[in-house]
Design a protein around this motif. Structure first.
Motif, PDB file in Angstrom:
ATOM      1  N   VAL A  64       0.879  -1.101   0.061  1.00 35.64           N
ATOM      2  CA  VAL A  64       0.042   0.009   0.005  1.00 35.64           C
ATOM      3  C   VAL A  64       0.948   1.148   0.024  1.00 35.64           C
ATOM      4  N   ASN A  65       1.892   1.085   1.047  1.00 35.37           N
ATOM      5  CA  ASN A  65       2.806   2.613   1.075  1.00 35.37           C
ATOM      6  C   ASN A  65       3.524   2.553  -0.524  1.00 35.37           C
ATOM      7  N   THR A  66       3.913   1.565  -1.066  1.00 35.77           N
ATOM      8  CA  THR A  66       4.622   1.455  -2.340  1.00 35.77           C
ATOM      9  C   THR A  66       3.683   1.970  -3.575  1.00 35.77           C
ATOM     10  N   SER A  67       2.387   1.785  -3.042  1.00 35.38           N
ATOM     11  CA  SER A  67       1.291   2.115  -4.384  1.00 35.38           C
ATOM     12  C   SER A  67       1.402   3.818  -4.716  1.00 35.38           C
ATOM     13  N   ILE A  68       1.253   4.624  -3.648  1.00 35.77           N
ATOM     14  CA  ILE A  68       1.181   5.872  -3.674  1.00 35.77           C
ATOM     15  C   ILE A  68       2.279   6.360  -4.354  1.00 35.77           C
ATOM     16  N   LEU A  69       3.785   5.934  -3.926  1.00 38.47           N
ATOM     17  CA  LEU A  69       4.773   6.319  -4.749  1.00 38.47           C
ATOM     18  C   LEU A  69       4.838   5.667  -6.093  1.00 38.47           C
ATOM     19  N   ALA A  70       4.341   4.610  -6.390  1.00 45.39           N
ATOM     20  CA  ALA A  70       4.130   4.183  -7.815  1.00 45.39           C
ATOM     21  C   ALA A  70       3.560   4.899  -8.685  1.00 45.39           C
ATOM     22  N   VAL A  71       2.255   5.582  -7.909  1.00 39.03           N
ATOM     23  CA  VAL A  71       1.693   6.510  -8.848  1.00 39.03           C
ATOM     24  C   VAL A  71       2.444   7.797  -9.600  1.00 39.03           C
ATOM     25  N   LEU A  72       2.986   8.433  -8.266  1.00 33.89           N
ATOM     26  CA  LEU A  72       4.261   9.344  -8.549  1.00 33.89           C
ATOM     27  C   LEU A  72       5.241   8.944  -9.613  1.00 33.89           C
ATOM     28  N   GLY A  73       5.661   7.880  -9.359  1.00 37.17           N
ATOM     29  CA  GLY A  73       6.676   7.367 -10.410  1.00 37.17           C
ATOM     30  C   GLY A  73       6.422   7.348 -11.695  1.00 37.17           C
ATOM     31  N   VAL A  74       5.336   6.912 -11.990  1.00 38.41           N
ATOM     32  CA  VAL A  74       4.780   6.860 -13.434  1.00 38.41           C
ATOM     33  C   VAL A  74       5.492   8.116 -14.019  1.00 38.41           C
ATOM     34  N   GLY A  75       4.731   9.166 -13.604  1.00 36.78           N
ATOM     35  CA  GLY A  75       4.698  10.624 -14.178  1.00 36.78           C
ATOM     36  C   GLY A  75       6.342  10.864 -14.192  1.00 36.78           C
ATOM     37  N   MET A  76       6.846  10.549 -13.041  1.00 38.82           N
ATOM     38  CA  MET A  76       8.469  10.902 -12.580  1.00 38.82           C
ATOM     39  C   MET A  76       9.321  10.185 -14.003  1.00 38.82           C
ATOM     40  N   THR A  77       8.931   8.944 -14.225  1.00 37.23           N
ATOM     41  CA  THR A  77       9.636   8.331 -15.329  1.00 37.23           C
ATOM     42  C   THR A  77       9.464   8.946 -16.581  1.00 37.23           C
ATOM     43  N   PHE A  78       8.454   9.480 -17.024  1.00 40.26           N
ATOM     44  CA  PHE A  78       8.247  10.178 -18.201  1.00 40.26           C
ATOM     45  C   PHE A  78       9.229  11.306 -18.417  1.00 40.26           C
ATOM     46  N   VAL A  79       9.186  11.971 -17.126  1.00 41.83           N
ATOM     47  CA  VAL A  79      10.003  13.174 -17.040  1.00 41.83           C
ATOM     48  C   VAL A  79      11.542  13.050 -17.178  1.00 41.83           C
ATOM     49  N   ILE A  80      11.783  12.033 -16.454  1.00 39.36           N
ATOM     50  CA  ILE A  80      13.589  11.551 -16.457  1.00 39.36           C
ATOM     51  C   ILE A  80      13.830  10.931 -17.638  1.00 39.36           C
ATOM     52  N   VAL A  81      12.870  10.332 -18.307  1.00 35.42           N
ATOM     53  CA  VAL A  81      13.245   9.635 -19.731  1.00 35.42           C
ATOM     54  C   VAL A  81      13.584  10.971 -20.640  1.00 35.42           C
ATOM     55  N   THR A  82      13.060  12.094 -20.634  1.00 35.80           N
ATOM     56  CA  THR A  82      13.061  13.399 -21.451  1.00 35.80           C
ATOM     57  C   THR A  82      14.597  13.928 -20.925  1.00 35.80           C
ATOM     58  N   GLY A  83      15.290  13.485 -19.824  1.00 39.13           N
ATOM     59  CA  GLY A  83      16.422  14.138 -19.524  1.00 39.13           C
ATOM     60  C   GLY A  83      16.031  15.330 -18.411  1.00 39.13           C
ATOM     61  N   GLY A  84      14.791  15.206 -17.990  1.00 40.76           N
ATOM     62  CA  GLY A  84      14.440  16.290 -16.973  1.00 40.76           C
ATOM     63  C   GLY A  84      14.377  15.691 -15.648  1.00 40.76           C
ATOM     64  N   ILE A  85      13.707  16.702 -14.804  1.00 35.21           N
ATOM     65  CA  ILE A  85      13.592  16.229 -13.283  1.00 35.21           C
ATOM     66  C   ILE A  85      12.532  16.924 -12.675  1.00 35.21           C
ATOM     67  N   ASP A  86      11.663  16.467 -11.837  1.00 29.22           N
ATOM     68  CA  ASP A  86      10.906  17.169 -11.259  1.00 29.22           C
ATOM     69  C   ASP A  86      10.831  16.827  -9.675  1.00 29.22           C
ATOM     70  N   LEU A  87      11.405  18.029  -8.964  1.00 31.07           N
ATOM     71  CA  LEU A  87      11.341  17.913  -7.576  1.00 31.07           C
ATOM     72  C   LEU A  87      10.132  18.273  -6.733  1.00 31.07           C
ATOM     73  N   SER A  88       9.021  18.639  -7.584  1.00 35.54           N
ATOM     74  CA  SER A  88       7.874  19.409  -6.956  1.00 35.54           C
ATOM     75  C   SER A  88       6.663  18.346  -6.728  1.00 35.54           C
ATOM     76  N   VAL A  89       7.296  17.045  -7.090  1.00 36.19           N
ATOM     77  CA  VAL A  89       5.965  16.015  -6.977  1.00 36.19           C
ATOM     78  C   VAL A  89       5.246  15.915  -5.329  1.00 36.19           C
ATOM     79  N   GLY A  90       6.169  16.171  -4.349  1.00 37.06           N
ATOM     80  CA  GLY A  90       5.872  15.844  -3.102  1.00 37.06           C
ATOM     81  C   GLY A  90       4.949  17.029  -2.576  1.00 37.06           C
ATOM     82  N   SER A  91       5.294  18.276  -2.847  1.00 37.29           N
ATOM     83  CA  SER A  91       4.503  19.318  -2.499  1.00 37.29           C
ATOM     84  C   SER A  91       3.301  19.471  -3.510  1.00 37.29           C
ATOM     85  N   VAL A  92       3.295  19.114  -4.737  1.00 38.62           N
ATOM     86  CA  VAL A  92       2.044  19.203  -5.508  1.00 38.62           C
ATOM     87  C   VAL A  92       1.057  18.110  -4.772  1.00 38.62           C
ATOM     88  N   LEU A  93       1.592  16.993  -4.497  1.00 38.65           N
ATOM     89  CA  LEU A  93       0.643  15.906  -4.060  1.00 38.65           C
ATOM     90  C   LEU A  93       0.064  16.644  -2.530  1.00 38.65           C
TER      91      LEU A  93
END
Length: 363
Positions: A64-93
């Protein structure tokens, strides 16, 4: 004749290299190696305290705890694949959960109508934050690190202004009982099923659609993408918007599970998500990555934290270990790229490249 011969030779070589290439990619799948590492971690904690760690209740909690991180991880994977980074996901959550909570309280009631309103509001808030990140990165050419560092502080500050720094604990009972703590079948958490749906959709989009192909292409060589007609700026904006959307959805799931906006409880979320994505095979240099690898990588921080708590070890050690593994992952990626530039086929001794074969780099 010479050109025809060359084409024939190239075609024959390509045919001969396809099976070998597929076999090599299979051997280099870092997700399988990370899965083995995760199994070793589980085995160690299981031996040290089998009754507590290997109980169904505890393993369910890890999932269950990993499930919430996994949802964030999907979007983060797309961002990092482009060569970018997103440090704001926790605050946006956090901000998404805060605004959704306020909206549901204003609407009143405890039914699914109010819950659906909260889900919609959280998603829209996350999407808006992601669009802002995307526009600043793609259109104004501000480095992603600076943009998302700024929005990380801004969104958390807005959440604290709205709540006066006090966690909100207002969520419809139907959302808490059915999504936060409910089981779909037997002991299968509904929250994890929702996360699984998001993960599967992310896999399909990244690996089976033109959107995913463009994401890999931009991460490999954005200038080459522009030359072949890709609208790189527009696509980058969409990728960051997707990351914001997944953060918004994670915000409402977080609210449902913890029955609180957890304003002060997301300080390590960014590190855990980025570490999980990179450990799972997504290169910080772009062009390579898988959603499946991300999910496996995300289980490591969750499992370490859970095991340390059970053993009575200070949870701060989790961040030390995760940080060290993250540095090692980036080192391995750099070493592989350096070897590739030298024309070497050798690999670093420590671990083969993370996620090899998931995205093709173009030069």
């Amino acid at each position: 004749m010479t050109s025809v011969a060359r084409r024939g030779t190239s075609s024959a070589a390509a045919v001969e290299e396809v099976p070998a290439g597929r076999w090599q990619r299979l051997l280099r799948l870092q997700a399988l190696q990370i899965l083995l590492i995760l199994a070793v971690i589980v085995a160690i904690f299981g031996v040290l305290d089998p009754h507590a760690f290997l109980s169904v209740f505890n393993l369910r909690g890890i999932v269950v705890n990993t499930s919430i991180l996994a949802v964030l991880g999907v979007g983060m994977t797309f961002v990092i694949v482009t060569g970018g980074i997103d440090l704001s996901v926790g605050s946006v959550l956090v901000l998404s959960g805060v605004v959704a909570s306020r909206a549901m309280v204003a609407a009143g009631g405890q039914g699914w109508g109010v819950a659906l309103l909260g889900i919609l509001v959280a998603s829209v808030v996350g999407l808006a934050c992601g669009l802002l990140n995307g526009v600043l990165v793609a259109k104004l050419r501000v480095p992603p690190l600076i943009v998302t560092l700024g929005t990380m502080g801004a969104t958390l500050g807005i959440a604290q202004i709205i709540t006066s720094g006090i966690d909100l604990r207002d969520a419809p009972d139907v959302l808490v009982d059915n999504v936060g703590f409910g089981n779909l079948v037997g002991q299968v958490p509904t929250l994890s099923v929702v996360a699984l749906v998001v993960v599967v959709l992310g896999m399909v989009v990244l690996h089976r659609t033109r959107f995913g192909l463009y994401t890999y292409a931009i991460g490999s060589n954005p200038e080459a993408g522009r030359r072949v007609g890709l609208k790189v700026d527009r696509h980058l904006t969409k990728v960051y918007a997707l990351a914001g959307l997944t953060a918004g959805l994670a915000g409402i799931l977080n609210l449902a599970f913890f029955q609180s906006t957890t304003i002060a409880g997301q300080s390590n979320t960014n590190l855990n998500v980025i570490a999980g994505v990179v450990i799972g095979g997504t290169s910080l240099f772009g062009g390579v990555g898988t959603i499946f690898g991300t999910v496996i990588g995300l289980f490591i921080p969750s499992t370490l934290q859970n095991g340390f708590v059970i053993l009575g070890v200070q949870p701060f050690w989790q961040q030390v270990v995760v940080g060290g593994v993250l540095i090692a992952a980036v080192y391995v990626d750099q070493a592989r790229r350096a070897a590739a530039l030298r024309g070497s086929r050798g690999k670093p001794r420590f671990l083969p490249h993370f996620g090899g074969g998931s995205g093709k780099e173009t030069s």
